[in-house]
Design an enzyme around this catalytic site. Structure first.
Site, mmCIF file in Angstrom:
data_model
loop_
_atom_site.group_PDB
_atom_site.id
_atom_site.type_symbol
_atom_site.label_atom_id
_atom_site.label_comp_id
_atom_site.label_asym_id
_atom_site.label_seq_id
_atom_site.Cartn_x
_atom_site.Cartn_y
_atom_site.Cartn_z
ATOM 1 N N CYS C 150 1.011 -1.386 -0.211
ATOM 2 C CA CYS C 150 0.051 -0.282 -0.310
ATOM 3 C C CYS C 150 0.922 0.951 0.052
ATOM 4 O O CYS C 150 0.312 2.046 -1.036
ATOM 5 C CB CYS C 150 -1.068 -0.046 1.311
ATOM 6 S SG CYS C 150 -0.044 -0.131 2.738
ATOM 7 N N HIS C 242 -2.789 7.295 4.295
ATOM 8 C CA HIS C 242 -1.393 6.609 3.814
ATOM 9 C C HIS C 242 -0.905 8.012 3.930
ATOM 10 O O HIS C 242 -0.893 8.588 2.526
ATOM 11 C CB HIS C 242 -0.946 5.826 3.751
ATOM 12 C CG HIS C 242 -0.543 4.537 3.887
ATOM 13 N ND1 HIS C 242 -1.565 3.934 5.036
ATOM 14 C CD2 HIS C 242 0.054 3.351 3.758
ATOM 15 C CE1 HIS C 242 -0.740 2.750 5.656
ATOM 16 N NE2 HIS C 242 -0.772 2.355 4.419
#
Lengths: 350, 350, 350, 350
Positions: C150, C242
């Site tokens: 990710c 993120h």
């Protein structure tokens, strides 16, 4: 059919943002005017508002100019009604000046307890709406319809079927309330991370008094209920959603299944009239032992359902359950819009 | 005077760490043995424990070897007593095997409700300690003294002076409990950030039953109190500290000032005997409207005081107040140590 | 046109839930099979999954039975392809057994760095997809297409236009990663409330190596890029999203406006082919000084956009910007689905 | 020996509270005067300050009256020196009026970069203190000594031994900063729960410029270092403690062990002179892979140590490590007190 032109007073705040969200593509209402205080007036909405809803500002309002709160906006935009979430400190005069022109649906506490002002949760006491006729004596062309405090709404929706089916002697509620209710700058992060605050100014008093007017019966004015309601209100590190642990002394003994059914079967005029913002069902019953939870359940029914769970018979006639509702949708903007939808369908909007 | 040699069973957990903190430089007890499960046994303490108390591991234990839980440790270290915070799933046999050798002060629920086992909060029912004499019939050389669940302790300390001064008919409590009570891995961050969990397995039942034994009167066994106690227990995003909103139906009407004085004046054997871990005062009364708060108040009295505030008369005979206590000190390790200090001073430790 | 029948391996986890969300009403794919480990197999999906996405489980899967992970499911459900988010510990054999039957789009790290396996971010290196033809040598009827970790995805999307326009010598990135990446039980609340964890096992290594394969050029196999990439990875108390602070040594000096334009104008095959999950634009540029923020921006482009901001020239040839992406959508399930859509449009799915 | 009488300007804020904590029972200094703005002046300290440090307000100051910020306090209390943490907006005049009377140790940015004002971290550049002699030209009886911004302090302490041992070409740092640095009301909870804010106004510029003055060499004025420092600053949901991920281009290649030793062995005048607030060691090296962490490590060395960890050689001459320090102790009040202790021991306080 032509939609009614509406304005939102206090359009940039936490509740104002939920008004915008709730009025997007609304079948009855067309949002044409965003009004706010001097700090925001004259700016584009995207610059004036600290938008906090995931997904971003609707394109339809992002570049709209924010107007200064002024009753002249009614004529300027040919408004048919307004929604208000302005601070109580300025509401008395501002809301009166709008109500003297058009129907005004208010989230603010100022007029809630006045004798000729309906305090309405559309799923609970829609019949109180007719009180607006009393307001003609004020010489206003419009009127004020109020909805109660967010934590009161989450409580009275499940109390109503209990009152209808079992009767209620007393209610003891402890709330765990989300932060958005205090406004964007209301609670500093230093105050509430790794902490809870066991106090919300005026909140317990509002729950204890507003509930009684809503659950009261309408005569010449509302005759308040004589249920004993006591509340303990807490702020917790949750963004949105009020969780309430409710103990109720019912007027007769009961089985849990009866309560579950009373909740599941409950409906009122918003459901029967098919109002656009009406949650169906009004009360969502959870059977898992650890629900409802604010992050998981606050958006149920587009934020308009009250989620109930942990329904237990703790002693004879002593019911305990949890109720969860989205404080700025079900508990504020959504409740106001639902009241306006009810007024629309019942012919109060002209 | 020679100190008594003590061991801690379950030394690496959240409560185990508080035992180590509370026993550092203790005037009566000398911590000589750290025992834990196979996962930790054989390692240095600093490697076995996920130490979470700010300030770091005391040097005195950091390099000590963790032993495997085994009753042979009594002989190996010549232990005079042990403290236990082992999981309930293994406690029945393990605690019995220790109690058959030496006095065992346990945080675990296993033996709490047995007729010959004292369930003690030293500031509330120190007289129940004499129940240990009944345990001779088990053929044990030692005995088990238990303390209740953390949320129960924070409740019964302020209830005791209310019971003494006013009498109590019923209690309705809603808790907002810190995370450490569930153990280090107990609550995933995904479960509790921007959320609360309105359920803690078995907690409400413990509060509702344990309170009655503690507030009961001692005869041949404890005759439980007949107060009606109902509890609603919630996990909130707070590291340490349990906040409890408490409504009490007193047996007579009262003024708030009387309750304040009953709390402030309250003392019991730990205070009168000057036990090292006894908080003075036992109950700290806050007059600010927004206290007690867990992060600000949990360490009051070295984590052993119960902080009370928001004391209100909500209706005739209906008292509402908040109580806050540190769940792993006042509610667990510190309570156990205080029980052992009481037993020591009263001659039960030989 | 008939939709392809697809299954999700690891359907109950954080990424599995995002697969279900992303495949609801998909124009190419029809989700017919939910597979998971023994712990979940045989249960209804609503009972097997700890659903954590606001709004609740889609009705279409709530009562579907979860199957045990077994390659026989391909025949049982006549599957055309599968998506996988199973743990790396079991992926080697399980994914091979599926890939020998049907195209398998995997989130798992196991096959990412193998020479004949494409490691694809569809917006960055769609041409690498043709590597699957090499896999015929394995004797498989299907193939494996992987997407990277990710945090790598959120980085390489904005790096690609920089590489194309300016050239890149080195990259130094510090991540602030959301909790869902570690799985529902991955990070205890006791570890991360009022805290950050400056370490995620294996994450820095993955960012430092996977980026080079993705940005490499395809020959007989991928010739990795020789950019120097260094990463520092942190877990922060954020549920999803993120955030990455990125410093880049560009191969030539630049003006900020050039970078802004390179980001805004960037598109690749997913945009040109109009793939259903392709974000348009691929990169969203924020001009406010305090954006992107995970809670506000993670759902941009249905969770598929990478939001960039704080673009600054810190020194000659030294660019600093922030990139934010939704880790379980853009960084996992959505990336996999986009890869499958690309494969579909380019004729790799039969 | 008689202690020096000291006052704290800005005594009620986050840093002011740490001054009070750090000056309690101080061997050189006697805190006699608490000064603050009009909002607080005239109140008891316990009423004026929103005390946020666990354990409560020291009894010694709780009932002390807060004075209005006024240079006449120097004569009124016969002050020997003052500490200041007043807002930069008022500091220019207020600090000058105090410095014209007594030595003034300031946390505020106002005078930091002036040529005749020492910008000191006592563990890094104690020799710069002699710059105060230049200030005689201002005609002041006292002088101003400043300490840098909190995030700068946590960075330059570990940079100094690296500079001494290896030489430094460039530094690239990303910070994850605690909330207290923004003041009690600085960051709303609605802004930072389930979120991070990738921006702190002016912070990157301060880190990038102040570091160079501190690491510069003293001649007639400070000749700033020519290291290239670039910073990316973030606010995270942590109460206290700044975590910094630091990449350093060293002037020569190195082994990790050399860096570990350079950190462990580092000491400077505060350690050699045995100053009361000096941390020993100045730099605490963690070997666990997941440390330092703010909640676990911020109080190391009474909040005065800088904790370092994750020391890695990422490429030739490319060092990466983490540094953590308590922003309101090591990064503010404690740093100021340490500067005053240094001045005291070196005879600058008369």
């Amino acid at each position: 059919m032509k939609k009614l032109a509406v304005g939102v007073l206090g359009a940039t705040g936490m509740v104002g943002q939920r008004f915008i969200q709730g009025l997007e593509d609304h079948p009855y209402f067309d949002l044409v005017c965003l009004a706010a205080s001097e700090r925001s007036a004259g700016k584009k909405y995207r610059e004036a508002a600290k938008w906090h809803i995931e997904g971003g500002i609707p394109e339809s309002v992002a570049d709209q100019r924010v107007d200064l709160l002024d009753p002249g906006l009614v004529e300027e935009y040919d408004l048919d009604l307004v929604f208000s979430s302005i601070p109580a400190s300025v509401a008395k005069d501002v809301e009166a000046s709008f109500a003297s022109r058009v129907p005004t649906f208010s989230n603010t506490r100022t007029y809630r307890m006045e004798d000729d002002v309906p305090l309405i949760v559309a799923d609970v006491n829609p019949d109180h709406l007719s009180l607006v006729e009393k307001q003609r004596e004020r010489g206003w062309d419009g009127f004020v319809v109020t909805n109660p405090n967010c934590s009161t709404i989450g409580l009275v929706v499940p109390l109503k079927p209990l009152l209808d089916v079992f009767g209620i002697d007393w209610v003891n509620v402890t709330t765990l309330q989300g932060l958005s209710g205090a406004g964007y700058n209301g609670v500093p992060s230093m105050a509430v991370i790794d902490n809870i605050i066991p106090y919300i100014g005026g909140e317990e008093e509002k729950m204890e008094s507003e509930s009684l007017k809503i659950l009261g019966s309408l005569g010449d004015k509302v005759d308040c209920s004589d249920i004993q309601v006591t509340a303990s209100c807490n702020r917790v590190p949750v963004l949105d959603g009020h969780t309430e642990a409710v103990s109720v002394g019912l007027s007769r003994d009961f089985e849990v299944e009866e309560v579950v059914n009373a909740f599941k079967d409950y409906e009122n005029e918003p459901q029967r009239l098919g109002l656009p913002s009406a949650p169906c069902p009004a009360i969502l019953v959870h059977e898992e032992p650890d629900r409802p939870q604010p992050r998981r359940d606050r958006l149920a029914g587009c934020g308009m359902a009250v989620s109930c769970g942990r329904i237990m018979r703790k002693a004879e006639r002593l019911l305990r359950f949890y109720a969860l509702s989205h404080n700025t949708i079900r508990g504020a903007a959504g409740a106001s819009i639902l009241n306006a939808e009810l007024a629309y369908k019942k012919g109060f909007l002209g």
